[in-house]
Scaffold this motif. Structure first.
Motif, PDB file in Angstrom:
ATOM      1  N   TRP A 157       5.058  -2.575   6.221  1.00  0.00           N
ATOM      2  CA  TRP A 157       3.789  -2.274   5.380  1.00  0.00           C
ATOM      3  C   TRP A 157       2.586  -1.565   6.131  1.00  0.00           C
ATOM      4  O   TRP A 157       2.021  -1.175   5.163  1.00  0.00           O
ATOM      5  CB  TRP A 157       3.221  -3.679   5.219  1.00  0.00           C
ATOM      6  N   GLY A 158       2.668  -1.305   7.043  1.00  0.00           N
ATOM      7  CA  GLY A 158       1.608  -0.433   7.876  1.00  0.00           C
ATOM      8  C   GLY A 158       1.611   0.951   7.350  1.00  0.00           C
ATOM      9  O   GLY A 158       0.716   1.325   7.035  1.00  0.00           O
ATOM     10  N   ALA A 159       2.870   1.635   7.211  1.00  0.00           N
ATOM     11  CA  ALA A 159       3.057   2.900   6.591  1.00  0.00           C
ATOM     12  C   ALA A 159       2.578   2.837   5.341  1.00  0.00           C
ATOM     13  O   ALA A 159       2.016   3.958   4.701  1.00  0.00           O
ATOM     14  CB  ALA A 159       4.144   3.494   7.011  1.00  0.00           C
ATOM     15  N   VAL A 160       2.970   1.930   4.393  1.00  0.00           N
ATOM     16  CA  VAL A 160       2.844   1.820   3.059  1.00  0.00           C
ATOM     17  C   VAL A 160       1.174   1.619   2.721  1.00  0.00           C
ATOM     18  O   VAL A 160       0.742   2.331   1.874  1.00  0.00           O
ATOM     19  CB  VAL A 160       3.569   0.604   2.372  1.00  0.00           C
ATOM     20  N   ILE A 161       0.897   0.921   3.639  1.00  0.00           N
ATOM     21  CA  ILE A 161      -0.842   0.615   3.284  1.00  0.00           C
ATOM     22  C   ILE A 161      -1.573   2.121   3.622  1.00  0.00           C
ATOM     23  O   ILE A 161      -2.546   2.417   3.085  1.00  0.00           O
ATOM     24  CB  ILE A 161      -1.533  -0.595   4.022  1.00  0.00           C
ATOM     25  N   GLY A 162      -1.187   2.579   4.841  1.00  0.00           N
ATOM     26  CA  GLY A 162      -1.620   3.918   5.169  1.00  0.00           C
ATOM     27  C   GLY A 162      -1.404   4.897   3.902  1.00  0.00           C
ATOM     28  O   GLY A 162      -2.429   5.770   3.867  1.00  0.00           O
ATOM     29  N   VAL A 163      -0.283   4.998   3.372  1.00  0.00           N
ATOM     30  CA  VAL A 163      -0.072   5.853   2.378  1.00  0.00           C
ATOM     31  C   VAL A 163      -1.031   5.593   1.136  1.00  0.00           C
ATOM     32  O   VAL A 163      -1.582   6.489   0.410  1.00  0.00           O
ATOM     33  CB  VAL A 163       1.565   5.923   1.668  1.00  0.00           C
ATOM     34  N   VAL A 164      -1.081   4.388   0.693  1.00  0.00           N
ATOM     35  CA  VAL A 164      -1.919   3.875  -0.378  1.00  0.00           C
ATOM     36  C   VAL A 164      -3.638   4.460  -0.129  1.00  0.00           C
ATOM     37  O   VAL A 164      -4.077   4.947  -0.992  1.00  0.00           O
ATOM     38  CB  VAL A 164      -1.959   2.480  -0.682  1.00  0.00           C
ATOM     39  N   ALA A 165      -3.969   4.220   1.234  1.00  0.00           N
ATOM     40  CA  ALA A 165      -5.325   4.517   1.505  1.00  0.00           C
ATOM     41  C   ALA A 165      -5.364   6.157   1.642  1.00  0.00           C
ATOM     42  O   ALA A 165      -6.483   6.698   1.309  1.00  0.00           O
ATOM     43  CB  ALA A 165      -5.575   4.122   3.023  1.00  0.00           C
ATOM     44  N   CYS A 166      -4.454   6.966   2.035  1.00  0.00           N
ATOM     45  CA  CYS A 166      -4.312   8.376   2.200  1.00  0.00           C
ATOM     46  C   CYS A 166      -4.755   8.836   0.638  1.00  0.00           C
ATOM     47  O   CYS A 166      -5.431   9.756   0.258  1.00  0.00           O
ATOM     48  CB  CYS A 166      -3.132   8.936   2.606  1.00  0.00           C
ATOM     49  N   LEU A 167      -3.787   8.303  -0.315  1.00  0.00           N
ATOM     50  CA  LEU A 167      -3.781   8.357  -1.709  1.00  0.00           C
ATOM     51  C   LEU A 167      -5.085   8.360  -2.314  1.00  0.00           C
ATOM     52  O   LEU A 167      -5.557   9.262  -3.134  1.00  0.00           O
ATOM     53  CB  LEU A 167      -2.698   7.802  -2.625  1.00  0.00           C
ATOM     54  N   MET A 168      -5.962   7.360  -1.943  1.00  0.00           N
ATOM     55  CA  MET A 168      -7.049   7.140  -2.453  1.00  0.00           C
ATOM     56  C   MET A 168      -8.164   7.981  -2.157  1.00  0.00           C
ATOM     57  O   MET A 168      -9.025   8.380  -2.523  1.00  0.00           O
ATOM     58  CB  MET A 168      -7.560   5.486  -2.177  1.00  0.00           C
ATOM     59  N   VAL A 169      -8.075   8.167  -0.806  1.00  0.00           N
ATOM     60  CA  VAL A 169      -9.206   8.942  -0.012  1.00  0.00           C
ATOM     61  C   VAL A 169      -8.877  10.469  -0.461  1.00  0.00           C
ATOM     62  O   VAL A 169      -9.762  11.188  -0.661  1.00  0.00           O
ATOM     63  CB  VAL A 169      -9.262   8.878   1.524  1.00  0.00           C
ATOM     64  N   GLY A 170      -7.363  10.712  -0.375  1.00  0.00           N
ATOM     65  CA  GLY A 170      -7.246  12.244  -0.655  1.00  0.00           C
ATOM     66  C   GLY A 170      -7.641  12.717  -2.012  1.00  0.00           C
ATOM     67  O   GLY A 170      -8.158  13.615  -2.431  1.00  0.00           O
ATOM     68  N   GLY A 171      -7.236  11.709  -3.063  1.00  0.00           N
ATOM     69  CA  GLY A 171      -7.666  12.090  -4.440  1.00  0.00           C
ATOM     70  C   GLY A 171      -9.088  12.130  -4.732  1.00  0.00           C
ATOM     71  O   GLY A 171      -9.543  12.896  -5.522  1.00  0.00           O
ATOM     72  N   ALA A 172     -10.018  11.266  -3.921  1.00  0.00           N
ATOM     73  CA  ALA A 172     -11.294  11.240  -4.077  1.00  0.00           C
ATOM     74  C   ALA A 172     -11.848  12.539  -3.549  1.00  0.00           C
ATOM     75  O   ALA A 172     -12.837  13.263  -4.226  1.00  0.00           O
ATOM     76  CB  ALA A 172     -12.074  10.089  -3.550  1.00  0.00           C
ATOM     77  N   CYS A 173     -11.295  13.011  -2.351  1.00  0.00           N
ATOM     78  CA  CYS A 173     -11.874  13.977  -1.784  1.00  0.00           C
ATOM     79  C   CYS A 173     -11.385  15.583  -2.663  1.00  0.00           C
ATOM     80  O   CYS A 173     -12.364  16.253  -2.630  1.00  0.00           O
ATOM     81  CB  CYS A 173     -11.303  14.351  -0.430  1.00  0.00           C
ATOM     82  N   LEU A 174     -10.364  15.529  -3.085  1.00  0.00           N
ATOM     83  CA  LEU A 174      -9.940  16.586  -3.973  1.00  0.00           C
ATOM     84  C   LEU A 174     -10.799  16.769  -5.149  1.00  0.00           C
ATOM     85  O   LEU A 174     -11.035  17.778  -5.674  1.00  0.00           O
ATOM     86  CB  LEU A 174      -8.504  16.557  -4.322  1.00  0.00           C
ATOM     87  N   MET A 175     -10.848  15.628  -5.913  1.00  0.00           N
ATOM     88  CA  MET A 175     -11.495  15.658  -7.154  1.00  0.00           C
ATOM     89  C   MET A 175     -13.174  15.881  -7.045  1.00  0.00           C
ATOM     90  O   MET A 175     -13.512  16.735  -7.849  1.00  0.00           O
ATOM     91  CB  MET A 175     -11.676  14.369  -7.950  1.00  0.00           C
ATOM     92  N   THR A 176     -13.579  15.397  -5.665  1.00  0.00           N
ATOM     93  CA  THR A 176     -15.008  15.601  -5.651  1.00  0.00           C
ATOM     94  C   THR A 176     -15.198  17.296  -5.349  1.00  0.00           C
ATOM     95  O   THR A 176     -16.227  17.781  -5.563  1.00  0.00           O
ATOM     96  CB  THR A 176     -15.570  14.734  -4.416  1.00  0.00           C
ATOM     97  N   THR A 177     -14.353  17.493  -4.425  1.00  0.00           N
ATOM     98  CA  THR A 177     -14.413  19.122  -3.996  1.00  0.00           C
ATOM     99  C   THR A 177     -14.269  20.068  -5.334  1.00  0.00           C
ATOM    100  O   THR A 177     -15.233  20.905  -5.511  1.00  0.00           O
ATOM    101  CB  THR A 177     -13.288  19.586  -2.971  1.00  0.00           C
ATOM    102  N   ILE A 178     -13.243  19.627  -6.038  1.00  0.00           N
ATOM    103  CA  ILE A 178     -13.272  20.521  -7.475  1.00  0.00           C
ATOM    104  C   ILE A 178     -14.498  20.328  -8.265  1.00  0.00           C
ATOM    105  O   ILE A 178     -15.030  21.338  -8.865  1.00  0.00           O
ATOM    106  CB  ILE A 178     -12.057  20.007  -7.938  1.00  0.00           C
ATOM    107  N   ALA A 179     -14.781  19.081  -8.592  1.00  0.00           N
ATOM    108  CA  ALA A 179     -16.099  18.841  -9.546  1.00  0.00           C
ATOM    109  C   ALA A 179     -17.377  19.714  -8.978  1.00  0.00           C
ATOM    110  O   ALA A 179     -18.263  20.316  -9.507  1.00  0.00           O
ATOM    111  CB  ALA A 179     -16.324  17.334  -9.436  1.00  0.00           C
TER     112      ALA A 179
END
Length: 153
Positions: free
Chosen positions: A112-134
């Motif tokens: 589960w450590g890797a799974v939770i890390g992937v979910v966190a990366c997805l949340m942070v990465g999506g927020a960073c990418l959308m913020t940068t584009i906006a």
């Protein structure tokens, strides 16, 4: 007798994923996985530092600083790249990870450590990418509106 497999240090998929999340913009995750000879890892900090400098300029000089507009998206881009790398590494099957990174030597399952890390990366990465584009789109259209207003006067 020592084999080539024994000389390869063990690299945990979970640790690599969490390093991408926490320190990926500075290339620490690549140093962990690929070692100190990885040239891309040594290039990672520079765009991130340029973006941090842009944030500092905007904080100091205000939102009208055009150089900050250009510099700040570099940080968002590097964060998004690091989060994508964390997602890819975290979703790599354990057997494939061990084959690529550990010389075929299997370690314990990532769990589960890797799974939770992937979910966190997805949340942070999506927020960073959308913020940068906006942010970039907003600044671009504001500069176009200012130029059109200056021409009409």
């Amino acid at each position: 007798m020592s084999t080539a497999q024994d000389r390869v240090p063990y690299r945990s998929k979970t640790v690599a994923t969490w390093l991408a999340l926490g320190l990926g913009a500075f290339g620490v995750h690549r140093l962990y996985v690929h070692g100190l000879k990885d040239k891309l890892a040594w290039l990672h900090p520079w765009p991130s530092l340029i973006g941090l400098y842009g944030i500092h300029r905007m904080d100091t000089l205000g939102q009208d600083d055009r150089l900050a507009w250009v510099l700040m998206p570099w940080l968002g881009l590097m964060l998004s790249i690091a989060m994508l790398q964390g997602i890819v590494w975290g979703l790599t099957p354990d057997e494939r990870w061990d084959q690529l990174r550990n010389g075929g030597r299997s370690g314990r399952a990532s769990g589960w450590g890797a799974v939770i890390g992937v979910v966190a990366c997805l949340m942070v990465g999506g927020a960073c990418l959308m913020t940068t584009i906006a942010f970039s789109a907003q600044r671009y259209f504001e500069s176009q509106a200012e130029a059109a207003k200056a021409l009409s006067q």
